[in-house]
Design an enzyme around this catalytic site. Structure first.
Site, short mmCIF file in Angstrom:
data_model
loop_
_atom_site.label_atom_id
_atom_site.label_comp_id
_atom_site.label_asym_id
_atom_site.label_seq_id
_atom_site.Cartn_x
_atom_site.Cartn_y
_atom_site.Cartn_z
N SER A 3 -12.91 -9.51 45.78
CA SER A 3 -12.22 -8.65 44.76
C SER A 3 -12.36 -9.64 43.39
O SER A 3 -13.17 -9.66 42.80
CB SER A 3 -10.63 -8.80 45.08
OG SER A 3 -9.88 -7.81 44.43
N ASP A 13 -12.86 0.60 51.69
CA ASP A 13 -12.31 0.24 50.19
C ASP A 13 -12.37 1.40 49.26
O ASP A 13 -13.66 1.47 48.63
CB ASP A 13 -13.22 -1.12 49.98
CG ASP A 13 -12.74 -1.89 48.66
OD1 ASP A 13 -11.75 -1.29 48.00
OD2 ASP A 13 -13.02 -2.89 48.34
N HIS A 65 -9.65 -2.55 51.29
CA HIS A 65 -10.12 -3.54 50.10
C HIS A 65 -9.60 -4.71 51.07
O HIS A 65 -10.51 -5.64 50.79
CB HIS A 65 -9.42 -3.24 48.90
CG HIS A 65 -9.75 -4.46 47.86
ND1 HIS A 65 -10.87 -4.48 47.53
CD2 HIS A 65 -8.82 -5.55 47.41
CE1 HIS A 65 -10.88 -5.62 46.71
NE2 HIS A 65 -9.71 -6.15 46.51
#
Lengths: 368, 368
Positions: B149, B316, B349
């Site tokens: 991320s 995601d 995610h």
């Protein structure tokens, strides 16, 4: 927070209290509605349009608060896909809303606004109220019911609960039940409103100012779900707003920020925060299968001679095509005549409101 | 709002002011960091892990505020994919954050907390500060940088801006630039914080209570984007929370509501609202191509002898596989050695933080 003038509104008071799914009753239900086109002699050419969460009865007339064209002006009118030269179109503000129909801002028996004393309503309650309107207008059987998004939920609920009262059901960009993700986004919006100290437990009407900041945040979050990722990229990308370089601050540097802030603020001028709470709750409670013993097909068993048309959009991630397919499978299971199409449009969930010639053709063709 | 005790923290003060992308300088930069495993004699076995938006240096140690295991405890440790029996793992709290590194809650020159006087920082600024830490630790060349991320953004930025300083780059569930939709969700969160009267222009530290309601709403909105639609359905669906029937009220009837409210509240116990503003801003500003003249490949031109591994997850939707592919194409254009894999995992995610044996194998294999 603004209120429409009574002179802008056509309203009808239901003759009997409305029995709600909660077990409560709602007395003196007023429904504000608009009609477009002439009703024919045998009252067989009426089409009932159901509006979405923040919509209203001003489908194809200037909105009395914003001065903007009706929300489906491109779809409804003489010679348009929903042709008011041929059909008598009716659209009523849903109960719980804030454009003339009974909702949290309306006066309760004690003369004070309901606020959070307003009963929690369901999609089926909204539909029941509108069936009351049809009764009052003497319309026994509609040519069609039509709706997108929450309007589509009402169309499906109408078909399931009042199967004899329409020949056709057109459900666009919708679902037979709110998913966990749908509920989650709505809960964020409700928490944003309730976190605003100006909400005051829903008791803000006397002050004339509601929880505008909270409502704006709720609208911003919801608005993202109405658009596709690609649509946002195409429209805004990372373009800056009225500047050549990033400001290294917290102003709306990016166009998409400026756009969202505007959407949030503009919404507070035309919508009541408590209505937003009640209507999102009704949507979250919606589960047509659950209402009918757990099997969606059973919801449509009485409606198997109604003609259905189900439309989804390939970029709609709020109510994706799989949700429409779910409805179609249930209709297939009861051998109801159903057309199903997934249209390609770049705008996400909002595609049903925007320029989509393929939708125009589907609507026109289905209504006949 | 809680603060960690100094005794829980290992910190280092950078010897020189940090030059920021904004053109400003940040003086007396403190970096709080943790290490795991032994550094070898020639300092060639160090791995720098970059944390995500709300993460911290407690990768594999008990969090001093929550008492919970480190955020990547399942990945980092002796015999684990990032094996601390072989590697010396370093993780520093990013500047702008609130677990010991210099951020908005830190004292400015005048001894008062910066608040919104803290300069707007970028992902590259975060990386620069951590390169300062490496310098201070005498580590010239890392075995690898690793991040998911926002950690992945730092890993890519590190590769682009300090190409000689690592042999390997592992970028997971990330992107080379924030999209319009990414910016939009962050803007909702920022507006929720700023709409909270307890924010007070960021000047809330003396009171000991920040804009907790606004921060909770921000976290709730963001949290939805970390999970997949299917994951939410599998985990919660429309299940009710500790009740047999809907309450027809505004309590958390649904489990997903209860879960989100909890996530929002718990977050305010460990995170500073101003840090949330600054770090989301840094992420929104991130556009690695723009930093390097507009062509992403140019960002990696000096890094073409670094080995890259890029990992995305099929569910995601925050940083979808197409964003990783974009990075891989740029790396291909400069003939950098790159492995790319899209893993299948149900969690959206957040998959990089959760049980995903395939990720463990990729990480272990790539680090060698």
């Amino acid at each position: 927070m603004a209120t429409a003038l009574a002179s802008d509104l056509t309203t009808l008071t239901l003759g009997a209290p409305l029995a709600l799914d909660s077990g409560k009753q709602l007395a003196n239900v007023e429904l504000a509605y608009e009609t477009y086109g002439e009703l024919n002699a045998d009252k067989s050419n009426a089409i009932l349009i159901f509006h979405a969460l923040t919509g209203d009865q001003f489908v194809a007339k200037t909105h009395p608060l914003t001065g903007k064209p009706g929300w489906w002006d491109r779809m409804v009118g003489p010679g348009k896909p929903i042709d008011t030269a041929r059909y008598h179109v009716i659209c009523a503000n849903v109960i719980g809303s804030c454009l003339g129909s009974t909702g949290p801002a309306s006066a309760a028996q004690d003369g004070e606004p309901y606020g959070m004393r307003f009963p929690v309503i369901t999609i089926r309650d909204m539909v029941r109220a509108q069936v009351g309107l049809l009764d009052a207008l003497g319309i026994e059987r509609l040519h069609a019911v039509v709706g997108g998004s929450m309007g589509g939920m009402q169309a499906l609920s109408f078909a399931a609960n009042f199967p004899g009262r329409t020949e056709r059901v057109l459900a666009i960009a919708t679902t037979a039940r709110h998913s966990a993700q749908n509920i989650a986004f709505h809960e964020v919006g409700r928490q944003a409103i309730m976190a605003d100290p100006d909400w005051e437990g829903g008791d803000y009407y006397a002050r004339g100012k509601g929880p505008e900041k909270g409502l704006a945040v709720a609208r911003m979050a919801a608005h993202i779900t109405y658009l596709s990722e690609q649509g946002l990229t195409d429209k805004f990308g990372r373009q800056l707003q009225d500047r050549d370089a990033k400001s290294f601050g917290f102003d709306a540097d990016f166009q998409v920020e400026s756009y969202l802030r505007y959407q949030g603020l503009a919404f507070t001028d035309r919508f009541d925060a408590n209505s937003y709470l009640y209507i999102t709750r009704a949507m979250d409670y919606f589960d047509l299968a659950e209402e009918h013993g757990g099997l969606l097909a059973d919801a449509f068993r009485e409606a198997s001679d109604t003609r259905f048309c189900v439309v989804s959009f390939d970029t709609d991630w709020l109510y994706p095509t799989s949700e429409s397919r779910n409805v179609v499978h249930a209709l297939n299971a009861v051998a109801a005549p159903v057309s199903f199409v997934e249209l390609s449009a770049p705008f996400g969930h909002d595609s049903f409101l925007l320029e989509c010639p393929a939708l125009d053709r589907v609507v026109k063709g289905f209504l006949g």
